[in-house]
Design a protein around this motif. Structure first.
Motif: not given
Length: 211
Positions: A131-144, A155-168
């Motif tokens: 659930x910590x990465x739920x926004x990734x699923x929403x983004x990927x489904x919307x964009x692809x 796409x989720x693998x890449x988007x998830x890395x970027x999400x964790x950078x923002x969380x940091x």
């Protein structure tokens, strides 16, 4: 267990003697080059990937290389301190690592589960963690919307890395070190099948080869 015990015997007889001076020097403390946040997947070996020695990397491994945001269950803040948050704080404030690398990887089961939540019926704890990465699923489904499931997972693998950078960046210790110019963040994706490692380039807003 016998396979692991054989490995220990080999380490003690063949590998340790080659590096005994290094291990003796590490008795005085550690000064790792980076905090490396990666997936628990057995196919990902941070020291092998980066050609590192003992003492070079401070490592966090969990399902999906996730860093819960402060204040979220599992993150730092009023709702308790998770292992990731505590390790992050120690790496930045005590060890003063100059770099944090978040490394996702190809064929990630956690990201596969994130993109197919119905498959996690027998894994409620995993489902809750993702659930910590739920926004990734929403983004990927919307964009692809018309992509195949495999393409969505990639796409989720890449988007998830970027999400964790923002969380940091939402952690006080990280912001303070970045503002002081003593800490940089990097996002990688490792394809263990091809050996390719790419990183997110903020300037180009694109993925480029690490090497």
């Amino acid at each position: 267990m016998s396979r692991l015990a054989d490995g220990v015997r080999h380490f003690r007889s063949a590998e340790y003697p080659k590096r005994s001076d290094l291990f003796q020097s590490l008795a005085g403390g550690q000064s790792p080059n980076a905090l490396f946040i990666c997936c628990s997947d057995s196919r990902v070996n941070p020291t092998l990937l980066t050609n590192s020695d003992p003492g070079d990397l401070f490592v966090v491994e969990n399902a999906g290389n996730i860093v819960p945001a402060p204040g979220s269950p599992g993150g730092g803040g009023s709702q308790g301190t998770g292992g990731e948050a505590a390790t992050l704080e120690y790496a930045v404030r005590a060890l003063k690592v100059p770099e944090i690398i978040v490394c996702g990887h190809a064929k990630c089961g956690a990201m596969g589960g994130l993109m197919a939540p119905d498959s996690l019926g027998s894994l409620p704890l995993v489902a809750d963690w993702l659930k910590h990465s739920a926004s990734v699923r929403e983004t990927v489904n919307a964009e692809h919307p018309n992509a195949s499931q495999e393409e969505k997972v990639d796409a989720a693998i890449k988007a998830n890395v970027r999400l964790q950078l923002e969380n940091l960046k939402t952690y006080d210790c990280v912001r303070e070190a970045m503002d002081a110019g003593t800490l940089t963040l990097s996002g990688w994706v490792y394809d263990f099948v091809s050996g390719e490692v790419i990183r997110w380039d903020d300037d180009q807003q694109n993925w480029v080869e690490v090497a």
